[in-house]
Scaffold this motif. Structure first.
Motif, mmCIF file in Angstrom:
data_model
loop_
_atom_site.group_PDB
_atom_site.id
_atom_site.type_symbol
_atom_site.label_atom_id
_atom_site.label_comp_id
_atom_site.label_asym_id
_atom_site.label_seq_id
_atom_site.Cartn_x
_atom_site.Cartn_y
_atom_site.Cartn_z
ATOM 1 N N ARG A 183 0.829 -1.202 0.000
ATOM 2 C CA ARG A 183 0.000 0.000 0.000
ATOM 3 C C ARG A 183 0.865 1.254 0.000
ATOM 4 O O ARG A 183 0.573 2.229 -0.697
ATOM 5 C CB ARG A 183 -0.880 -0.044 1.241
ATOM 6 C CG ARG A 183 -1.752 1.154 1.477
ATOM 7 C CD ARG A 183 -2.719 0.861 2.617
ATOM 8 N NE ARG A 183 -3.477 2.038 2.982
ATOM 9 C CZ ARG A 183 -3.073 2.941 3.872
ATOM 10 N NH1 ARG A 183 -1.905 2.798 4.468
ATOM 11 N NH2 ARG A 183 -3.826 3.986 4.147
ATOM 12 N N GLU A 218 -4.006 12.634 -4.553
ATOM 13 C CA GLU A 218 -4.653 13.313 -3.440
ATOM 14 C C GLU A 218 -6.162 13.092 -3.487
ATOM 15 O O GLU A 218 -6.800 12.798 -2.479
ATOM 16 C CB GLU A 218 -4.314 14.799 -3.510
ATOM 17 C CG GLU A 218 -4.485 15.517 -2.203
ATOM 18 C CD GLU A 218 -4.012 16.954 -2.299
ATOM 19 O OE1 GLU A 218 -3.816 17.450 -3.427
ATOM 20 O OE2 GLU A 218 -3.857 17.581 -1.243
ATOM 21 N N GLY A 239 -7.563 10.021 -2.035
ATOM 22 C CA GLY A 239 -7.536 9.845 -0.586
ATOM 23 C C GLY A 239 -6.152 9.596 -0.030
ATOM 24 O O GLY A 239 -6.006 9.176 1.111
ATOM 25 N N HIS A 252 -7.659 14.913 0.504
ATOM 26 C CA HIS A 252 -7.684 13.484 0.844
ATOM 27 C C HIS A 252 -8.642 13.191 1.992
ATOM 28 O O HIS A 252 -9.202 12.108 2.089
ATOM 29 C CB HIS A 252 -6.269 12.969 1.134
ATOM 30 C CG HIS A 252 -5.705 13.395 2.439
ATOM 31 N ND1 HIS A 252 -4.957 14.539 2.592
ATOM 32 C CD2 HIS A 252 -5.788 12.831 3.670
ATOM 33 C CE1 HIS A 252 -4.600 14.653 3.855
ATOM 34 N NE2 HIS A 252 -5.084 13.652 4.533
ATOM 35 N N THR A 277 -12.065 12.795 0.485
ATOM 36 C CA THR A 277 -12.239 11.444 -0.036
ATOM 37 C C THR A 277 -12.542 10.475 1.103
ATOM 38 O O THR A 277 -13.400 9.602 0.983
ATOM 39 C CB THR A 277 -10.972 11.007 -0.786
ATOM 40 O OG1 THR A 277 -10.563 12.052 -1.646
ATOM 41 C CG2 THR A 277 -11.233 9.737 -1.582
ATOM 42 N N GLU A 278 -11.842 10.639 2.212
ATOM 43 C CA GLU A 278 -12.099 9.778 3.361
ATOM 44 C C GLU A 278 -13.541 9.916 3.847
ATOM 45 O O GLU A 278 -14.171 8.957 4.255
ATOM 46 C CB GLU A 278 -11.169 10.138 4.528
ATOM 47 C CG GLU A 278 -9.924 9.299 4.592
ATOM 48 C CD GLU A 278 -8.932 9.853 5.607
ATOM 49 O OE1 GLU A 278 -9.371 10.311 6.686
ATOM 50 O OE2 GLU A 278 -7.719 9.839 5.306
ATOM 51 N N HIS A 321 -7.046 3.040 -1.136
ATOM 52 C CA HIS A 321 -6.046 3.478 -0.154
ATOM 53 C C HIS A 321 -6.657 3.960 1.154
ATOM 54 O O HIS A 321 -6.252 3.568 2.245
ATOM 55 C CB HIS A 321 -5.180 4.581 -0.759
ATOM 56 C CG HIS A 321 -4.098 5.055 0.148
ATOM 57 N ND1 HIS A 321 -2.832 4.524 0.131
ATOM 58 C CD2 HIS A 321 -4.086 5.995 1.131
ATOM 59 C CE1 HIS A 321 -2.098 5.119 1.040
ATOM 60 N NE2 HIS A 321 -2.823 6.022 1.662
ATOM 61 N N CYS A 322 -7.664 4.834 1.044
ATOM 62 C CA CYS A 322 -8.153 5.456 2.273
ATOM 63 C C CYS A 322 -9.067 4.528 3.060
ATOM 64 O O CYS A 322 -9.498 4.870 4.156
ATOM 65 C CB CYS A 322 -8.845 6.781 1.968
ATOM 66 S SG CYS A 322 -10.302 6.591 0.954
ATOM 67 N N SER A 333 -7.954 1.502 3.803
ATOM 68 C CA SER A 333 -7.022 0.518 4.360
ATOM 69 C C SER A 333 -6.004 1.299 5.180
ATOM 70 O O SER A 333 -5.956 2.520 5.124
ATOM 71 C CB SER A 333 -6.342 -0.267 3.245
ATOM 72 O OG SER A 333 -5.844 0.605 2.256
ATOM 73 N N GLU A 334 -5.165 0.586 5.949
ATOM 74 C CA GLU A 334 -4.320 1.369 6.849
ATOM 75 C C GLU A 334 -2.906 0.852 7.076
ATOM 76 O O GLU A 334 -2.159 1.439 7.856
ATOM 77 C CB GLU A 334 -5.025 1.546 8.193
ATOM 78 C CG GLU A 334 -5.420 0.237 8.836
ATOM 79 C CD GLU A 334 -6.248 0.464 10.091
ATOM 80 O OE1 GLU A 334 -6.191 -0.387 10.998
ATOM 81 O OE2 GLU A 334 -6.945 1.500 10.158
#
Ligand SMILES: Nc1ncnc2c1ncn2[C@@H]1O[C@H](COP(=O)(O)OP(=O)(O)O)[C@@H](O)[C@H]1O
Ligand SMILES: [Mg+2]
Lengths: 317, 257, 294
Positions: free
Chosen positions: A178, A194, A197, B72, B75-76, B103-104, B106-107
């Motif tokens: 990731r 961006e 996210g 971002h 988006t979250e 992406h946002c 998952s962590e």
């Protein structure tokens, strides 16, 4: 018999190859999030001076000194990386180049600490420390059929080799994850990344700081392999040399950095017989390479083809 | 109410791209934003996703004032978009593009990624499965390993939608998704957007293809020179004098009739 | 004392300005940082030394020789290293950077090989001529440098704003594709840009030789770095910015050496740009172009 095979001089060249690979990877990591930094030489210098000073003045063990050097370079990387976010492309390149120059000038002028242009000598050397330590433990290199200096160079080489493997492993794993995807997304289209996210600030500073840590680490190792350092070791020429390792080898893939650093470190050795002309040839070579293969010698396509032809051998029959 | 645009204006230097525009979108709607080129539609998207901040006015998303929040973070919160000029990650495969979209949601950070913890592996697996499911939905599963730049134009547009969906949005912004598509492709785009709606996602769409807009949208806002000209159902818009004069009358009247 | 430093600063600054103009012209038109510009400057300085000092030519002939040699180098630079990269797929902004670094390494080491490493003294017949105004000593050389720089900058400004070729150059700098649609021969314009920029570097080289009475293969690097700093200071591709930036740096350096710590002289340029980049990344005279989110 082992003793006859090991030439300390060649081992030292090999060690420099390994240090240069770490430097090349430091540029690669920063570039992988789209940031062209020419600050590696500066961060390398920070790592080298920090480690040299703490091992000499506070008698830290070398390994602690090296870690401190890398960490200090990393912290500086974060401090620089944040304002550097406002810059991109050639602006960032020139600003980081400038940063390196400022660091070098500080090394030259802060004489009470750095001993000025003369530099610092008597830095504890990894090889010697190992010989002494093992001797204290009752081990004698001659029992392997090695002289002490051979044993010293060999252990330095092996330590650097293991470290290289670890770093490459780390970076490759990171790339295929990731985090690595976030880096490439930012490199390919920062705004789109961006909008998807990705916290661009965080990842750009992360990759900039990783590059700084690696350069600082390489610098600290350089100090403890050479035994002496001076500001000119970390000047413009070093910054450019490091960038060229990466771009020459191919900045898309980590193999490119490894190849570029190895090839360009060994080439002057091989070209020793025409040493007078070697930098002239080097310059011409760069021009030709950029005209013919601007992406560098090794790119993703070549790797894919190599993999496929190997795969073909296995599955072919 | 999912999105509320409150008296938004935007100036670029001297020119004003948007002047005091307001509208709001209900949950589950497909909402159209139309108007001639240069009317300020894309600018509206850029303001909602905060690529630019508005000169004045505010944007409310599900009760939250999101004006000025980092892109971002937006988006979250659940807004994701596509671009009028496709902006895929050209050197990544289709699958990777969609995985970036996740992406946002998952962590795993550096350490988990490098040491491949169990958490990281299962997260990666889920990301990949989700991405494959989305590629299936947009009809690109066959091309999952193809670099985005090597896909055909219409496929790239659908890939962008899949990438946006991967961020699990509750509001999807589509900027001229049918541009450059042939009739077949437009038809399957229609199905795709309906499917998106069926997943409970609200859609705000900019589009020049009037038959598509009229068929698809529940309500529409028309912009002209940065000002709101009209708002209403497709039927109301088609019969609105001002709209016909300013926009539809010139070029597309026949198509709509 | 103050006045003398002012004169020194302006002399140095006008040389910096000319070097920076070479960078800024190429960047403005091609979007490329020409990392070999400093070395072309160095070659110009050597040609000046060789022709006037060794062959005993008069100074004006030395200038002409330096201009011709560096202009030709510029032509070679453009056709051998920059043109092959233009419009080619997969060429990042790294490629021209590395390519011109290659040229700079080549030129520096070639000069080293041909003329040796050390400093070469640069004897101008009137090096020691000076005039006294009150308590202030001004060297004739300084006046010459100042006058030539001013003429060069004025000439360039007029040429850019008034002549057809100059307008073509500005159009190309604005947008290469549009210019070529409008009928500008962009290929010729680009060659011309690089040639003119290089010739200006050559002139600056001779001037520096005169000002400091010596040349060395490494002199290109130091001045090249400062030139880069100046164009960031003044805004990339900005002609007026390069001139003002050059003067500011020249004065700042001179006064630091006179009244402060001379050890940090070579760092001022970069400390200034680091501050500038953080406060106003587009430079003092730069303007910000917004084109995101399309
Ligand atoms: N980044 C920008 N800078 C300056 N002007 C802009 C920018 N983005 C859009 N504009 C201007 O705003 C107006 C509306 O543009 P846009 O929103 O792209 O229109 P649409 O998407 O409706 O065709 C146009 O006049 C355009 O030139
Ligand atoms: Mg638009």
């Amino acid at each position: 018999m082992l003793g006859e095979l090991l030439n300390p001089y060649q081992l030292q060249i090999a060690s420099f190859v390994l240090i240069n690979i770490i430097l090349a990877i430091s540029v690669y990591v920063t570039l992988s999030s789209g940031q062209l930094s020419l600050g590696s030489a500066g961060f390398m210098g920070i790592g080298a001076y920090t480690s040299a000073l703490v091992t000499i003045h506070f008698e830290f063990p070398i390994i602690v000194g090296v870690l401190v050097g890398a960490v200090v370079a990393g912290i500086l990387g974060i401090l620089i990386g944040i304002p550097a976010l406002r810059l991109s492309g050639v602006y960032l390149a020139i600003a980081t180049l400038g940063l390196g120059e400022v660091i070098r000038v500080i090394f030259v002028n802060w004489e009470s600490l750095t001993n000025g242009a003369v530099g610092i000598s008597n830095i504890p050397q990894i090889g010697r420390e190992i010989v002494f330590t093992t001797r204290d433990l009752g081990f004698n290199a001659t029992s392997l059929g090695l002289q002490n200096n051979q044993f010293a160079s060999l252990s330095v080489f092996l330590i650097l080799f293991v470290l290289n493997i670890f770093i490459i492993w780390f970076i490759v794993r990171q790339k295929n994850s990731r985090v690595g995807r976030a880096f490439s997304a930012i490199q390919l289209d920062e705004k789109a990344a961006e909008s998807m996210g990705i916290n661009v600030t965080y990842y750009k500073v992360l990759s900039f700081a990783q590059g700084a840590v690696l350069a600082g680490l390489a610098g600290a190792l350089f100090a403890h392999v050479m035994g002496y350092i001076s500001p000119s070791d970390f000047a413009y020429h070093r910054a450019v040399e490091i960038l060229i390792f990466t771009v020459f080898g191919g900045s898309e893939v980590i193999v490119g950095s490894v190849f570029g650093a190895a090839f360009l470190t060994l080439m002057p050795e091989v070209l020793r017989f025409i040493s007078e002309y070697r930098y002239i040839i080097y310059g011409v070579l760069l021009v030709i390479l950029m005209a013919v293969r601007p992406q560098g010698i090794i790119d993703a396509n070549i790797l894919k083809r190599l993999k496929r032809s190997k795969g073909g051998d296995v599955h072919g029959s | 109410m999912v999105l509320k645009i409150n008296h938004i204006s935007k100036n670029f230097g001297g020119i004003s791209a948007l002047t005091d525009v307001s509208f709001s979108i209900n949950e589950g709607e497909i909402y159209g934003l139309i108007g001639p080129n240069g009317a300020g539609k894309t600018t509206m998207f850029n303001l909602i996703t905060n690529i630019f901040s508005p000169s004045s006015g505010e944007i409310i998303f599900k009760e939250d004032n999101i004006t000025g929040i980092k892109p971002h973070k937006i988006t979250e919160k659940g807004i994701c978009r596509t671009y009028q000029n496709i902006r895929l990650f050209s050197q990544m495969s289709a699958l990777e593009n969609v995985m970036v979209g996740g992406h946002c949601r998952s962590e795993s950070g550096v350490m988990r990624s490098v040491f491949r913890t169990r958490y990281q592996r299962s997260e990666e697996k889920t990301l990949k499965e989700n991405a494959e499911e989305l590629l299936e939905i947009v009809g690109l599963i066959k091309y999952k390993d193809v670099l985005a730049e090597n896909l055909a134009y219409g496929q790239q547009r659908r890939l962008e939608i899949a990438r946006a969906l991967a961020s699990d949005p509750s509001l999807l912004l589509l900027d001229e998704p049918a541009a450059g598509m042939n009739e077949n492709e437009t038809d399957s785009l229609f199905d795709l957007i309906k499917q998106v709606q069926a997943r409970g996602i609200t859609v705000l769409i900019i589009e020049h293809d009037m038959p598509l807009v009229m068929k698809l949208c529940d309500r529409i806002t028309v912009l002209n020179f940065g000002e709101k000209l009209a708002e209403g159902t497709p039927l109301e818009i088609q019969n609105n004098e001002a709209v016909i004069e300013a926009y539809l009358g010139k070029e597309e009247e026949d198509d709509i009739a | 004392m103050l006045l003398e430093q002012l004169v020194n600063g302006i002399t140095l600054g006008s040389i910096y300005a000319i070097v920076a103009l070479g960078f800024t012209l190429v960047f403005g038109v091609l979007g490329i940082i020409n990392m070999a510009h400093g070395e072309i400057f160095m070659v110009g300085a050597y040609v000046g030394v060789m022709t006037t000092g060794v062959l005993g030519w008069p100074l004006w002939l030395g200038f002409i020789a330096a201009i011709l040699v560096t202009a030709f180098l510029g032509y070679l630079l453009e056709s051998l290293t920059l043109r092959p990269l233009r419009g080619k797929k997969g060429v990042s902004h790294l490629a021209p950077l590395i390519s011109t670094i290659g040229v700079s390494i080549f030129l520096e080491n070639m000069t080293h090989h041909l003329f040796g490493a050390g400093n070469k003294p640069f004897r101008t017949p009137f090096a020691q001529l000076s005039i006294e105004i009150g308590s202030v000593t001004i060297y004739v050389v300084q006046i010459i440098i100042f006058v030539i720089s001013i003429l060069l900058m004025m000439g360039l400004s007029i040429w850019l704003s008034k002549t057809k070729a100059g307008k073509a150059l500005r159009a190309t700098a604005e947008n290469l594709e549009t210019a070529s649609i409008l009928g500008v021969d962009t290929k010729r314009t680009i060659i011309m840009t690089v040639v003119i920029a290089s010739a200006m570097g050559g002139i600056a080289g001779v001037l520096v030789g005169m000002a400091f009475n010596s040349v060395s293969p490494q002199m290109g690097l130091a001045i090249g770095l400062k030139g880069l700093a100046i164009i960031i200071l003044g805004g990339m591709g900005n002609v007026k910015g390069a001139m003002v930036g050059g003067l500011i740096l020249g004065l700042a350096e001179t006064f630091l050496v006179a009244y402060g710590d001379s050890g940090y002289r070579d760092a001022i340029a970069f400390i200034m740009i680091i501050i500038i980049l953080l406060l106003k990344p587009q430079g003092i005279f730069g303007s910000k172009a917004a084109q995101e989110g399309r």
